[in-house]
Design a protein around this motif. Structure first.
Motif, mmCIF file in Angstrom:
data_model
loop_
_atom_site.group_PDB
_atom_site.id
_atom_site.type_symbol
_atom_site.label_atom_id
_atom_site.label_comp_id
_atom_site.label_asym_id
_atom_site.label_seq_id
_atom_site.Cartn_x
_atom_site.Cartn_y
_atom_site.Cartn_z
ATOM 1 N N ASP A 37 -2.881 -9.558 5.228
ATOM 2 C CA ASP A 37 -3.836 -9.374 4.107
ATOM 3 C C ASP A 37 -2.806 -9.575 2.815
ATOM 4 O O ASP A 37 -2.686 -10.800 1.661
ATOM 5 C CB ASP A 37 -4.207 -8.381 2.859
ATOM 6 C CG ASP A 37 -6.034 -7.827 3.723
ATOM 7 O OD1 ASP A 37 -6.249 -8.823 4.273
ATOM 8 O OD2 ASP A 37 -6.289 -6.928 3.958
ATOM 9 N N HIS A 68 -9.580 2.127 5.446
ATOM 10 C CA HIS A 68 -9.623 1.253 6.384
ATOM 11 C C HIS A 68 -10.794 1.298 7.424
ATOM 12 O O HIS A 68 -10.809 2.692 7.746
ATOM 13 C CB HIS A 68 -8.498 0.907 6.797
ATOM 14 C CG HIS A 68 -7.468 0.221 6.706
ATOM 15 N ND1 HIS A 68 -7.438 -1.178 5.945
ATOM 16 C CD2 HIS A 68 -6.548 0.643 5.345
ATOM 17 C CE1 HIS A 68 -6.479 -1.440 4.786
ATOM 18 N NE2 HIS A 68 -5.974 -0.442 4.498
ATOM 19 N N VAL A 125 -2.604 -4.363 6.009
ATOM 20 C CA VAL A 125 -2.045 -4.438 4.417
ATOM 21 C C VAL A 125 -1.625 -5.809 4.953
ATOM 22 O O VAL A 125 -1.310 -6.621 3.658
ATOM 23 C CB VAL A 125 -1.932 -3.301 4.266
ATOM 24 C CG1 VAL A 125 -0.837 -3.443 3.809
ATOM 25 C CG2 VAL A 125 -2.820 -2.167 4.059
ATOM 26 N N ALA A 131 0.568 -1.393 0.220
ATOM 27 C CA ALA A 131 -0.030 -0.282 0.119
ATOM 28 C C ALA A 131 0.613 1.671 0.443
ATOM 29 O O ALA A 131 2.132 1.724 0.661
ATOM 30 C CB ALA A 131 -0.646 0.123 1.327
#
Length: 315
Positions: free
Chosen positions: A305, A230, A302, A219
């Motif tokens: 993921d 978020h 992040v 990101a």
């Protein structure tokens, strides 16, 4: 003609591979980003994410396996080292100082290797080490050694400054003093690339940041841009006989015993609706809290993921 936007760092699809044959490992995998003049860019990541490997490439300590790096609108960190050296400063994770030299002698030795250095007393005063000038390096605390690292990295008043974990080992007071110094260096015109494990540090200092995980950028953007992706959180105690089905909120609702959590992308609206509903029904929402999304939450999400994606890629 359209004006070309300048950059002090231009990284394009950079990879860094260690080892040979079956023992190879890609520590950096296709990283790209740009740092504009005068900008403070923070590079975040979990342990082993590839931050230091990336910074070493920018500093010209190694060549990328693939991709390109250009500094100051076109200079190669290795091929154009002579042109770049006087314009950059670097604070590594470990300075490698001689333990039996004093702080003053250490800074003086580095000053002799630097073109047009600032006076040593000024450099030490800048980082709060003037009163420790006659102390041997081996007797400094870990935080004081980091300040000495910062002092020698800024001797040349660099246009571009690399700071690799600059406040590691510092206490809270030393960390905040160093943040103020970094802000002052930026105000004086320095472009700064910072790696850090402290999310508060990035949140306080960075104009732009990137989160690395498993060698990739997962990101990037300003702190507000990354956090905006978020959700925020509402939390409160809900008395009987009311249930979560009675709540006038748009977010996802969970309940554990009498404690309710609302995950929402519309914090202000849902908080206003909820408080108005409670007032209309004379309900006391115990320990009501409204917490906006934080960089820490975004970082954890992040990284998680990206880790899941990496596992899929490797299968």
């Amino acid at each position: 003609m359209p004006q070309v936007e300048r950059s002090h760092i231009q990284v394009s699809d950079v990879w860094r591979r260690y080892g040979r044959g079956r023992g190879t490992f890609d520590a950096v995998r296709g990283v790209s980003f740009t740092v504009r003049p005068g900008q403070l860019f923070a590079l975040l990541g979990t342990n082993g994410a590839g931050k230091t490997s990336t910074v070493e490439l920018l500093e010209g300590l190694a060549a990328p396996s693939r991709g390109s790096i250009r500094l100051f609108d076109g200079l190669d960190p290795i091929a154009d080292r002579a042109q770049i050296r006087s314009r950059t400063g670097a604070m590594l994770q470990e300075g490698g100082f001689i333990p039996h030299l004093t702080v003053r002698e250490t800074a003086g030795m580095w000053a002799k290797l630097t073109s047009g250095p600032r006076p040593v007393p000024e450099a030490l005063d800048l980082v709060g080490l003037a009163h420790r000038a006659d102390v041997m390096v081996q007797n400094l605390s870990g935080g004081e050694r980091r300040r000495l690292d910062l002092a020698v990295s800024t001797l040349s008043c660099p246009e571009l400054l690399f700071l690799d974990e600059p406040t590691a080992g510092m206490d809270a007071e030393g960390r905040h003093a160093t943040w103020q110094l970094i802000r002052e260096l930026q105000e004086q015109g320095a472009t700064i690339l910072l790696t850090t494990h402290y999310l508060e540090e990035a949140e306080s200092l960075a104009d732009h940041l990137a989160i690395m995980h498993c060698g990739r950028i997962a990101a990037s953007g300003s702190v507000s841009e990354i956090v905006a992706d978020h959700p925020s959180m509402l939390s409160f105690g809900l008395p009987a006989p009311w249930t979560i089905h009675d709540l006038p909120v748009s977010g996802a609702v969970k309940q554990h015993h009498s404690r309710v959590t609302v995950t929402t992308g519309q914090l202000q609206k849902d908080a206003a609706r909820l408080l108005a509903w409670a007032e209309d029904h004379d309900i006391a929402l115990d320990r009501f809290t409204a917490r906006p999304a934080s960089l820490e939450e975004a970082f954890i999400r992040v990284a998680g993921d990206a880790g899941a994606q990496r596992q899929e890629d490797d299968e």
